[in-house]
Design a protein around this motif. Structure first.
Motif, PDB file in Angstrom:
ATOM      1  N   ALA A 139     -30.258  -9.844  -9.250  1.00 34.15           N
ATOM      2  CA  ALA A 139     -28.990  -9.619  -8.552  1.00 34.15           C
ATOM      3  C   ALA A 139     -28.051  -8.837  -9.465  1.00 34.15           C
ATOM      4  O   ALA A 139     -28.086  -8.995 -10.694  1.00 34.15           O
ATOM      5  CB  ALA A 139     -28.354 -10.946  -8.150  1.00 34.15           C
ATOM      6  N   TRP A 140     -27.242  -7.977  -8.857  1.00 32.53           N
ATOM      7  CA  TRP A 140     -26.226  -7.215  -9.587  1.00 32.53           C
ATOM      8  C   TRP A 140     -24.951  -7.214  -8.756  1.00 32.53           C
ATOM      9  O   TRP A 140     -24.978  -7.041  -7.541  1.00 32.53           O
ATOM     10  CB  TRP A 140     -26.693  -5.783  -9.819  1.00 32.53           C
ATOM     11  N   ILE A 141     -23.815  -7.423  -9.420  1.00 30.71           N
ATOM     12  CA  ILE A 141     -22.520  -7.440  -8.743  1.00 30.71           C
ATOM     13  C   ILE A 141     -21.541  -6.609  -9.570  1.00 30.71           C
ATOM     14  O   ILE A 141     -21.448  -6.770 -10.797  1.00 30.71           O
ATOM     15  CB  ILE A 141     -21.970  -8.874  -8.586  1.00 30.71           C
ATOM     16  N   GLY A 142     -20.817  -5.718  -8.913  1.00 30.44           N
ATOM     17  CA  GLY A 142     -19.837  -4.903  -9.618  1.00 30.44           C
ATOM     18  C   GLY A 142     -18.848  -4.269  -8.665  1.00 30.44           C
ATOM     19  O   GLY A 142     -19.004  -4.324  -7.439  1.00 30.44           O
ATOM     20  N   PRO A 143     -17.824  -3.645  -9.218  1.00 34.28           N
ATOM     21  CA  PRO A 143     -16.814  -2.978  -8.370  1.00 34.28           C
ATOM     22  C   PRO A 143     -17.399  -1.739  -7.700  1.00 34.28           C
ATOM     23  O   PRO A 143     -18.133  -0.973  -8.323  1.00 34.28           O
ATOM     24  CB  PRO A 143     -15.705  -2.620  -9.362  1.00 34.28           C
ATOM     25  N   LEU A 144     -17.075  -1.562  -6.434  1.00 38.60           N
ATOM     26  CA  LEU A 144     -17.546  -0.399  -5.680  1.00 38.60           C
ATOM     27  C   LEU A 144     -16.495   0.699  -5.677  1.00 38.60           C
ATOM     28  O   LEU A 144     -16.789   1.865  -5.875  1.00 38.60           O
ATOM     29  CB  LEU A 144     -17.891  -0.825  -4.255  1.00 38.60           C
ATOM     30  N   ARG A 145     -15.243   0.324  -5.437  1.00 40.54           N
ATOM     31  CA  ARG A 145     -14.144   1.290  -5.466  1.00 40.54           C
ATOM     32  C   ARG A 145     -12.829   0.531  -5.604  1.00 40.54           C
ATOM     33  O   ARG A 145     -12.758  -0.680  -5.358  1.00 40.54           O
ATOM     34  CB  ARG A 145     -14.134   2.160  -4.209  1.00 40.54           C
ATOM     35  N   VAL A 146     -11.800   1.263  -6.002  1.00 39.86           N
ATOM     36  CA  VAL A 146     -10.464   0.691  -6.174  1.00 39.86           C
ATOM     37  C   VAL A 146      -9.518   1.332  -5.179  1.00 39.86           C
ATOM     38  O   VAL A 146      -9.479   2.563  -5.041  1.00 39.86           O
ATOM     39  CB  VAL A 146      -9.951   0.912  -7.617  1.00 39.86           C
ATOM     40  N   ARG A 147      -8.772   0.506  -4.468  1.00 35.67           N
ATOM     41  CA  ARG A 147      -7.767   0.978  -3.502  1.00 35.67           C
ATOM     42  C   ARG A 147      -6.441   0.333  -3.879  1.00 35.67           C
ATOM     43  O   ARG A 147      -6.193  -0.820  -3.534  1.00 35.67           O
ATOM     44  CB  ARG A 147      -8.174   0.609  -2.079  1.00 35.67           C
ATOM     45  N   GLY A 148      -5.628   1.069  -4.638  1.00 36.19           N
ATOM     46  CA  GLY A 148      -4.378   0.509  -5.121  1.00 36.19           C
ATOM     47  C   GLY A 148      -4.665  -0.591  -6.135  1.00 36.19           C
ATOM     48  O   GLY A 148      -5.279  -0.352  -7.174  1.00 36.19           O
ATOM     49  N   ASN A 149      -4.233  -1.808  -5.816  1.00 35.07           N
ATOM     50  CA  ASN A 149      -4.479  -2.962  -6.697  1.00 35.07           C
ATOM     51  C   ASN A 149      -5.630  -3.826  -6.191  1.00 35.07           C
ATOM     52  O   ASN A 149      -5.786  -4.969  -6.599  1.00 35.07           O
ATOM     53  CB  ASN A 149      -3.209  -3.812  -6.809  1.00 35.07           C
ATOM     54  N   THR A 150      -6.426  -3.253  -5.301  1.00 40.41           N
ATOM     55  CA  THR A 150      -7.526  -3.992  -4.685  1.00 40.41           C
ATOM     56  C   THR A 150      -8.859  -3.394  -5.120  1.00 40.41           C
ATOM     57  O   THR A 150      -9.021  -2.171  -5.137  1.00 40.41           O
ATOM     58  CB  THR A 150      -7.415  -3.946  -3.151  1.00 40.41           C
ATOM     59  N   VAL A 151      -9.813  -4.270  -5.455  1.00 42.83           N
ATOM     60  CA  VAL A 151     -11.132  -3.843  -5.898  1.00 42.83           C
ATOM     61  C   VAL A 151     -12.167  -4.300  -4.876  1.00 42.83           C
ATOM     62  O   VAL A 151     -12.316  -5.513  -4.637  1.00 42.83           O
ATOM     63  CB  VAL A 151     -11.486  -4.427  -7.284  1.00 42.83           C
ATOM     64  N   ASP A 152     -12.854  -3.363  -4.261  1.00 40.35           N
ATOM     65  CA  ASP A 152     -13.963  -3.715  -3.364  1.00 40.35           C
ATOM     66  C   ASP A 152     -15.200  -3.994  -4.207  1.00 40.35           C
ATOM     67  O   ASP A 152     -15.487  -3.284  -5.178  1.00 40.35           O
ATOM     68  CB  ASP A 152     -14.235  -2.579  -2.379  1.00 40.35           C
ATOM     69  N   ILE A 153     -15.946  -5.019  -3.824  1.00 39.96           N
ATOM     70  CA  ILE A 153     -17.072  -5.512  -4.617  1.00 39.96           C
ATOM     71  C   ILE A 153     -18.381  -5.246  -3.891  1.00 39.96           C
ATOM     72  O   ILE A 153     -18.490  -5.443  -2.676  1.00 39.96           O
ATOM     73  CB  ILE A 153     -16.936  -7.022  -4.889  1.00 39.96           C
ATOM     74  N   LEU A 154     -19.385  -4.808  -4.647  1.00 42.20           N
ATOM     75  CA  LEU A 154     -20.732  -4.607  -4.114  1.00 42.20           C
ATOM     76  C   LEU A 154     -21.676  -5.645  -4.721  1.00 42.20           C
ATOM     77  O   LEU A 154     -21.741  -5.811  -5.946  1.00 42.20           O
ATOM     78  CB  LEU A 154     -21.232  -3.200  -4.445  1.00 42.20           C
ATOM     79  N   VAL A 155     -22.398  -6.360  -3.869  1.00 43.07           N
ATOM     80  CA  VAL A 155     -23.394  -7.355  -4.279  1.00 43.07           C
ATOM     81  C   VAL A 155     -24.769  -6.823  -3.887  1.00 43.07           C
ATOM     82  O   VAL A 155     -25.024  -6.565  -2.710  1.00 43.07           O
ATOM     83  CB  VAL A 155     -23.139  -8.718  -3.595  1.00 43.07           C
ATOM     84  N   VAL A 156     -25.644  -6.653  -4.862  1.00 46.37           N
ATOM     85  CA  VAL A 156     -26.982  -6.119  -4.621  1.00 46.37           C
ATOM     86  C   VAL A 156     -28.011  -7.169  -5.021  1.00 46.37           C
ATOM     87  O   VAL A 156     -27.963  -7.700  -6.136  1.00 46.37           O
ATOM     88  CB  VAL A 156     -27.224  -4.824  -5.421  1.00 46.37           C
ATOM     89  N   THR A 157     -28.930  -7.476  -4.129  1.00 46.75           N
ATOM     90  CA  THR A 157     -29.992  -8.439  -4.421  1.00 46.75           C
ATOM     91  C   THR A 157     -31.340  -7.828  -4.047  1.00 46.75           C
ATOM     92  O   THR A 157     -31.413  -6.872  -3.276  1.00 46.75           O
ATOM     93  CB  THR A 157     -29.810  -9.750  -3.632  1.00 46.75           C
ATOM     94  N   ARG A 158     -32.406  -8.407  -4.629  1.00 43.79           N
ATOM     95  CA  ARG A 158     -33.763  -7.995  -4.263  1.00 43.79           C
ATOM     96  C   ARG A 158     -34.600  -9.223  -4.018  1.00 43.79           C
ATOM     97  O   ARG A 158     -34.660 -10.141  -4.852  1.00 43.79           O
ATOM     98  CB  ARG A 158     -34.407  -7.151  -5.364  1.00 43.79           C
ATOM     99  N   ASP A 159     -35.226  -9.273  -2.859  1.00 41.80           N
ATOM    100  CA  ASP A 159     -36.053 -10.410  -2.480  1.00 41.80           C
ATOM    101  C   ASP A 159     -37.404 -10.396  -3.191  1.00 41.80           C
ATOM    102  O   ASP A 159     -37.854  -9.357  -3.686  1.00 41.80           O
ATOM    103  CB  ASP A 159     -36.310 -10.394  -0.964  1.00 41.80           C
ATOM    104  N   VAL A 160     -38.039 -11.563  -3.216  1.00 39.58           N
ATOM    105  CA  VAL A 160     -39.454 -11.661  -3.559  1.00 39.58           C
ATOM    106  C   VAL A 160     -40.181 -12.240  -2.355  1.00 39.58           C
ATOM    107  O   VAL A 160     -39.586 -12.812  -1.444  1.00 39.58           O
ATOM    108  CB  VAL A 160     -39.689 -12.548  -4.801  1.00 39.58           C
TER     109      VAL A 160
END
Length: 600
Positions: A167-188
């Motif tokens: 799993a990886w989680i990080g910021p996707l983009r910044v809009r003013g004082n707001t940070v959109d978050i992207l969560v990426v997972t891979r199944d087995v």
């Protein structure tokens, strides 16, 4: 990039009515297990399970205003905007904005070597983890302060799930004082029908299993297993729900009908699921009936039947995460009853007088303390191959003290103590040391009972590009142990060149030295391949002359091993193929071992 909105329940707050509901469910679980244990005293017993409609009476726990977005396709790099570093965002007081979840399948079609017909069929047959399952494990929500620490802990929580490879989680983009978050997972791949043959210590274990650790993508674990090992033949049913009724609650169920008895276990718990969790609660019920064998030199010296009843109710409180440290107070009540009877049918010495055995009853309230330092790091190619491993290089300390009283139904008044301590030390980027200590026992005015102390030190040193030296040193000691407690050393417990249960005693030490190799070979894009050359030496012995007539002292072996680590399946994470040569003692046969383990 296409996406759709997903509504999901938040982590519910516990109201008085809901607390009563949890307590009622726990009491019903206890009663149901007691009744089940009484009705299945013979191996032919049956059990029934009841279901509940999550959208029915528990629907009030849902919050229709909480939303995340589920990505239908992977975002292009150009679509992810440049964002400041984590320190800048936290210093600016940024808050979490929209949350996007990208669920990757078992195989990646964008990779030319994985875009094969067979792999594409596997992806179509595989039911990906549901969006709600991943979303419920997130430790952050829209509107909360942005925290890299919380994102890292959420990554660890997701990676701990059997149905996710990474799993990886990080910021996707910044809009003013707001940070959109992207969560990426891979199944087995989680659904499997498997037959296995393992060999260790000169003994074979055969198993047949139908298992799904992500049943219909729900995150629930379900397995039916048949196993025939040197101790017993067993038919097992296991169920584990990690989000009971859409909450943080967990429910575990185990039914096992064995050739020598049965085991029934029910666990209902709302755990400390994060470092900032403020409370926990749970109950546990165990009923176990089995034949216990006492070994020496791989031979059975004594056989008896043991019946165990265990009931516990527990909880915990915490102020949450403070300055890199989490502290918790735990409390509970436990009851244990152990009954012993001679089994004359399997006793190797049926003509000897029946020994005088005493049953054991322990009934005690207890209080505990936990302290966890947050110094988690990510590592690769330590105990796994090409998987992200999460290690705590800080300290973890747990302590529990109870008092078993005759007034509560116990057979004697006793203090009961249990503790463990862990610390990780990294003095050099290529060097790592992990230390663990455990201790437990019971004390009254006259003597101690069931006292055990043990420590374990693991040493890792990267000495070449894909090579690593590994060392393990462990020591265990028992004082006045319970009748069923043994310290055993043999092919199945680390001394790979000798038969199973070859040495026994009240003291034991084991040292393992391995030169490990982690190759970059990804066999059929299904297994990573590695190898090891190893030396094991150790000894188990008694301190009061028991079985000392044929003590062979310290035993040693050398060997070579092949490692196959599954990159696509939740079952059998690493297959060990070892050959070991004994160097001491009366045993001189080469040992061939085939085992499946969680680590290298």
């Amino acid at each position: 990039m296409r996406f759709r909105k997903l509504r999901l329940p938040p982590t519910p707050l516990l109201t008085g009515r809901e607390a009563a509901r949890w307590l009622l469910w726990g009491c019903l679980s206890v009663c149901a297990t007691v009744a089940t244990a009484e009705s299945v005293a013979a191996p032919s017993g049956e059990a029934s399970e009841a279901g509940a409609d999550r959208t029915g009476r528990f629907s009030r726990w849902w919050d229709s205003n909480r939303e995340v977005h589920v990505l239908e396709t992977s975002p292009h790099f150009s679509e992810t905007e440049s964002v400041p570093d984590d320190g800048t965002l936290e210093a600016a007081g940024a808050v979490v904005g929209e949350i996007y979840i990208q669920r990757n399948n078992v195989f990646d079609p964008s990779h030319p070597e994985e875009n094969k017909t067979l792999f594409n069929i596997a992806n179509k047959l595989h039911i990906r983890t549901r969006e709600q399952v991943i979303a419920r494990k997130l430790l952050f929500r829209t509107g909360e302060p942005y925290s890299r620490r919380v994102l890292d802990e959420t990554e660890r929580t997701l990676r701990a799930a059997e149905y996710l490879y990474d799993a990886w989680i990080g910021p996707l983009r910044v809009r003013g004082n707001t940070v959109d978050i992207l969560v990426v997972t891979r199944d087995v791949w989680t659904l499997g029908v498997s037959a296995g043959l393992e060999r260790s210590g000169g003994e074979n274990t055969f198993s047949f299993e139908i298992q799904d650790s992500n049943f219909l993508g729900s995150g629930r674990f379900l397995t039916l297993k048949y196993e025939d090992d040197p101790e017993r033949t067993s038919y097992r049913f296991r169920f584990h729900d990690t989000a009971l009724f859409g909450t943080r609650g967990e429910f575990r169920l185990l039914f096992a009908d064995n050739s020598d008895g049965y085991r029934r276990t029910i666990d209902l718990e709302r755990p400390f699921y994060s470092l900032d969790t403020r409370w926990s609660a749970g109950t546990r019920v165990v009923n176990d009936d089995r034949i216990t064998k006492i070994y020496h030199k791989a031979k059975v010296r004594q056989v008896f039947r043991q019946q165990v009843e265990e009931y516990s109710l527990f909880g915990g409180l915490s102020k949450g995460y403070r300055d890199g440290i989490t502290q918790r107070m735990t409390f509970g009540y436990s009851f244990e009853k152990h009954r012993y009877d001679r089994d004359e049918d399997q006793d190797p010495n049926p003509d000897r007088p029946t020994p005088l055995w005493f049953d054991r009853v322990i009934s005690y309230p207890w209080i505990g303390y936990e302290r966890i330092s947050d110094n988690f790091v990510e590592a690769h190619n330590l105990d796994q191959m090409s998987r992200t491993e999460d290690l705590n290089l800080g300290t973890e300390f747990r302590f529990r003290l109870g008092y078993s009283a005759e007034a509560l139904g116990a057979d004697t008044n006793q203090l009961i103590l249990a503790t463990n301590y862990h610390i990780g030390i990294q003095r050099h980027p290529k060097e790592l040391i992990l230390f663990d200590f455990t201790g437990e026992g019971r004390w009254n005015r006259d003597e101690s009972e069931g006292v055990h102390a043990g420590f374990r030190v693991e040493y890792y040193r990267r000495n070449f590009k894909r090579f690593q030296f590994y060392g393990l040193a462990s020591f265990d000691a028992n004082w006045n142990p319970d009748r069923e407690t043994q310290l055993l050393l043999g092919g199945d417990t680390g001394l790979r060149g000798y038969p199973r249960n070859y040495q026994a005693g009240t003291r034991k030490f084991l040292v393992t030295l391995e030169q490990r190799y982690y190759s970059d070979l990804h066999l059929f894009h299904l297994f990573y391949v590695g190898g090891a050359a190893f030396v094991d030496f150790g000894r188990a012995w008694f301190t009061h002359g028991r079985f000392e007539d044929d003590d062979e002292g310290v035993l040693k072996n050398i060997g070579l091993g092949l490692r196959l680590s599954s990159s696509r399946s939740s079952q059998g994470k690493m297959i060990h193929l070892d050959v070991a040569f004994p160097l001491d003692g009366k045993h001189d046969s080469v040992q061939w071992l085939i085992t499946s383990r969680e680590s290298f």
